[in-house]
Each structure stands twice: as C-alpha cells, then as structure tokens.
Scaffold this motif. Sequence first.
Motif, PDB file in Angstrom:
ATOM      1  N   GLY A 256      -6.137   2.830  28.611  1.00 18.12           N
ATOM      2  CA  GLY A 256      -5.087   3.646  28.621  1.00 18.12           C
ATOM      3  C   GLY A 256      -3.848   2.824  28.307  1.00 18.12           C
ATOM      4  O   GLY A 256      -2.784   3.497  27.697  1.00 18.12           O
ATOM      5  N   PHE A 257      -3.528   1.693  28.724  1.00 21.32           N
ATOM      6  CA  PHE A 257      -2.525   0.894  28.393  1.00 21.32           C
ATOM      7  C   PHE A 257      -2.220   0.658  26.829  1.00 21.32           C
ATOM      8  O   PHE A 257      -0.906   0.828  26.498  1.00 21.32           O
ATOM      9  CB  PHE A 257      -2.604  -0.406  29.103  1.00 21.32           C
ATOM     10  N   PHE A 258      -3.456   0.429  26.319  1.00 15.89           N
ATOM     11  CA  PHE A 258      -3.046   0.237  24.708  1.00 15.89           C
ATOM     12  C   PHE A 258      -2.687   1.578  24.062  1.00 15.89           C
ATOM     13  O   PHE A 258      -1.790   1.485  23.331  1.00 15.89           O
ATOM     14  CB  PHE A 258      -4.647  -0.148  24.095  1.00 15.89           C
ATOM     15  N   PHE A 259      -3.144   2.738  24.626  1.00 15.51           N
ATOM     16  CA  PHE A 259      -3.016   3.696  24.035  1.00 15.51           C
ATOM     17  C   PHE A 259      -1.295   4.281  24.293  1.00 15.51           C
ATOM     18  O   PHE A 259      -0.694   4.852  23.531  1.00 15.51           O
ATOM     19  CB  PHE A 259      -3.894   4.835  24.342  1.00 15.51           C
ATOM     20  N   TYR A 260      -1.072   3.824  25.396  1.00 18.02           N
ATOM     21  CA  TYR A 260       0.309   3.986  25.980  1.00 18.02           C
ATOM     22  C   TYR A 260       1.335   3.243  25.033  1.00 18.02           C
ATOM     23  O   TYR A 260       2.261   3.808  24.584  1.00 18.02           O
ATOM     24  CB  TYR A 260       0.692   3.529  27.327  1.00 18.02           C
ATOM     25  N   VAL A 261       0.879   1.726  24.924  1.00 18.14           N
ATOM     26  CA  VAL A 261       1.622   0.900  24.093  1.00 18.14           C
ATOM     27  C   VAL A 261       1.890   1.633  22.654  1.00 18.14           C
ATOM     28  O   VAL A 261       2.966   1.830  21.886  1.00 18.14           O
ATOM     29  CB  VAL A 261       1.431  -0.442  24.092  1.00 18.14           C
ATOM     30  N   ALA A 262       0.641   1.866  22.085  1.00 17.82           N
ATOM     31  CA  ALA A 262       0.621   2.516  20.845  1.00 17.82           C
ATOM     32  C   ALA A 262       1.419   3.512  20.426  1.00 17.82           C
ATOM     33  O   ALA A 262       2.143   3.834  19.614  1.00 17.82           O
ATOM     34  CB  ALA A 262      -0.809   2.836  20.246  1.00 17.82           C
ATOM     35  N   HIS A 263       1.470   4.676  21.652  1.00 14.71           N
ATOM     36  CA  HIS A 263       2.429   5.897  21.457  1.00 14.71           C
ATOM     37  C   HIS A 263       3.697   5.511  21.474  1.00 14.71           C
ATOM     38  O   HIS A 263       4.591   5.905  20.807  1.00 14.71           O
ATOM     39  CB  HIS A 263       1.736   6.742  22.751  1.00 14.71           C
ATOM     40  N   PHE A 273      -7.632   2.519  19.118  1.00 10.44           N
ATOM     41  CA  PHE A 273      -8.960   2.692  19.071  1.00 10.44           C
ATOM     42  C   PHE A 273      -9.682   1.336  18.809  1.00 10.44           C
ATOM     43  O   PHE A 273     -10.736   1.030  19.391  1.00 10.44           O
ATOM     44  CB  PHE A 273      -9.382   3.464  18.043  1.00 10.44           C
ATOM     45  N   LEU A 274      -9.138   0.367  17.968  1.00 12.57           N
ATOM     46  CA  LEU A 274      -9.832  -0.894  17.763  1.00 12.57           C
ATOM     47  C   LEU A 274      -9.552  -1.932  19.003  1.00 12.57           C
ATOM     48  O   LEU A 274     -10.595  -2.408  19.321  1.00 12.57           O
ATOM     49  CB  LEU A 274      -9.042  -1.602  16.392  1.00 12.57           C
ATOM     50  N   LEU A 275      -8.468  -1.762  19.740  1.00 14.81           N
ATOM     51  CA  LEU A 275      -8.294  -2.393  20.845  1.00 14.81           C
ATOM     52  C   LEU A 275      -9.064  -1.909  21.925  1.00 14.81           C
ATOM     53  O   LEU A 275      -9.687  -2.847  22.603  1.00 14.81           O
ATOM     54  CB  LEU A 275      -6.641  -2.415  21.424  1.00 14.81           C
ATOM     55  N   ALA A 276      -9.242  -0.590  21.952  1.00 14.59           N
ATOM     56  CA  ALA A 276     -10.381  -0.050  23.102  1.00 14.59           C
ATOM     57  C   ALA A 276     -11.760  -0.646  22.852  1.00 14.59           C
ATOM     58  O   ALA A 276     -12.433  -1.109  23.554  1.00 14.59           O
ATOM     59  CB  ALA A 276     -10.190   1.592  22.929  1.00 14.59           C
ATOM     60  N   ALA A 277     -12.109  -0.457  21.523  1.00 15.81           N
ATOM     61  CA  ALA A 277     -13.489  -1.080  21.119  1.00 15.81           C
ATOM     62  C   ALA A 277     -13.595  -2.558  21.584  1.00 15.81           C
ATOM     63  O   ALA A 277     -14.676  -2.985  22.135  1.00 15.81           O
ATOM     64  CB  ALA A 277     -13.639  -1.051  19.729  1.00 15.81           C
ATOM     65  N   ALA A 278     -12.249  -3.335  21.483  1.00 10.85           N
ATOM     66  CA  ALA A 278     -12.451  -4.566  21.699  1.00 10.85           C
ATOM     67  C   ALA A 278     -12.781  -4.868  23.269  1.00 10.85           C
ATOM     68  O   ALA A 278     -13.270  -5.819  23.725  1.00 10.85           O
ATOM     69  CB  ALA A 278     -11.307  -5.328  21.140  1.00 10.85           C
ATOM     70  N   THR A 279     -11.810  -4.111  24.025  1.00 12.40           N
ATOM     71  CA  THR A 279     -11.857  -4.067  25.441  1.00 12.40           C
ATOM     72  C   THR A 279     -13.444  -3.986  26.101  1.00 12.40           C
ATOM     73  O   THR A 279     -13.878  -4.519  26.983  1.00 12.40           O
ATOM     74  CB  THR A 279     -10.916  -3.118  25.938  1.00 12.40           C
ATOM     75  N   VAL A 280     -14.067  -2.788  25.419  1.00 12.48           N
ATOM     76  CA  VAL A 280     -15.464  -2.902  25.682  1.00 12.48           C
ATOM     77  C   VAL A 280     -16.427  -3.545  25.350  1.00 12.48           C
ATOM     78  O   VAL A 280     -17.259  -4.270  26.202  1.00 12.48           O
ATOM     79  CB  VAL A 280     -16.071  -1.542  25.077  1.00 12.48           C
TER      80      VAL A 280
END
Length: 306
Positions: A256-263, A273-280
Amino acid sequence: MKFRWSTAIWSIVYLVLLLSLLTPPLTAISVFLIILPGVILYGSLSLKAFCLHIIPVALIAFIVEPFYLLLSIFFLIPAIVMGHFYKNKKPALNTLMAGTGTILAEFLLLLLISTTIFQFDFQGYMKDVVTLTLTPVTEAGGNNALTNGLVIDEEMAERIKTTTVQMIPFALIVTSFIMASITHSIARPVLSRLGVHVPRLKPAREWRLPKALIWYYFIGIILQLVADGSGSSFMTMIALNFVPLINFCFMIQAVGFFFYVAHTKKWHPILPFLLAAATVLIGPMRIIGIIDLAFPLREAISRPKR
C-alpha cells in the motif's frame, strides 16, 4: 432468464473446473478458480435459477464420479456466501473476509472429520510428503546446488518436517485468503458486466492497517522467545503461525505504501507493481510496512515543500 447464455457458459466452466480437480497437473490451478463460477451464478441469478444451473452440473459430476458431488458441495458453500454478500451490496472487504473465513472453516472442518472419524493421520501424511521432497537433497549431501553446499542431515530433516506440520494453520489461512482474493478480483468485473453492481476494494494506495499490529509484532517476538525456552510444542506452533501472519500484514502495508508513493510522486504505473512483487519475493522489504505503520511516512511525503 436474462443472462441465459452467459450463465450457461459459467455452468460449463464450473463443471470443467470440478472435473479437473482430481487431475494432478491441473489441480493447483483449478482449486484457486473453482469458487468463481458459483459466485458469478449466485450473484447474478435468482435462487431458483441458480439451482437450475447447478443441479445439472452436480448430476453430471455424480455420474462421472460420486466424490465430485462432495467437492461440488464443498466449494459451493463459500461461493454462496460471497455471492450473497455481493447481492446485498456489502463492502468488498467484508465479502473478502467472509469468503476467507468460510473457506478456512471448511478446511478446518474437513481436517477434523478426516482425523477423528476416518482416522486419517494428516501429520504423518505431511511428514511423508516432506520426506519424499527432501530425499533427493539428503542423498546428494552438500553437492546439491539448491542447498549451496548445506548438508541436510537426518536431524535437520526431522526439524523441517516438524516445522512444516506446525505451520499448517498459517498455510490454511493464507490459502483461504488467496482463494477468496482471486475469486473477488475476477468476479467483480464479470458481475459488473452482467449488470450486478459490486463494490470494489479501496485502491491499493489507501491500504492502511491498524497501528496495533506493531504491538502484536512485539507480542509475537516474545512468544517466539518463550517458545524457544519452554520446549512446548503447543507454544512453538502458536509462535510459528502468529509471527508469519503479522509479517504477511506488514507486507500488505508495504505494498500500500509503494502505491501511495507512486500515486503522490506520479511515478510510472509499472513501478509500484514491480515493488509489490519484490515485497512478496524479498521478505526483508516488509520492514517498509513496519516503518509506515510506526511513523507518519505518507504524511511526510505528501506534505508540500516550503
């Protein structure tokens, strides 16, 4: 019937998925999609029409193999629960949690029935599966490239088997959540096209979990320390399942934080999406979620510069 052809197609899809459940190469895919047709049928049809679509599927499945009928009933229950929530315009998160809870309850009930009534040794079965998986590694010794020279002896193999069995509750919870999430992510747009309004989840950039998770995390660490010193298998099982669940929540917070920063910073849409995949894939990245919960990072990022 308003959606005769589309709903008939979903009935066929349900039958195909049902019959593929006992086909090993397809099972891993089918089990995560099997709830979807039932949700769409129940959410878009009246109860009478839903029964008219499901009964023929159940009869065909029973004729092919009676066990398929039990599988049909098993997966229809969470489908009906989620479909009922959709019909009543419940918030998406409530629907997701209801679906997850229903699937998890069924898994636990199935486990209880199989172990108490049918005397199925589930723990022994899981240990046999892990043993079968580890056999090539243990026989290769330190020459196996997957272990980077680490020698897995009998004692370590036994610890791995015990830990795997103790983490079954965590695996069931995560599996239930993934099944419900996949179902919702596909069912919502399909039902919308069929004219059924389905509330959507909040955008990922608005995902924020309670700050109390920080305290739960400390409790989990204490549980781990107590479990390591107590030698109690029950305490160890609680610690092994509680801490990964909290870490899973931190992972969601980090996404959620990565999407917030990106927005906020107008990043390229693919970056979050790349950062979310990396987080997983990279466990330590969940630390971002911990920091985001503990400190007002989002407010600091969105605060205008003077």
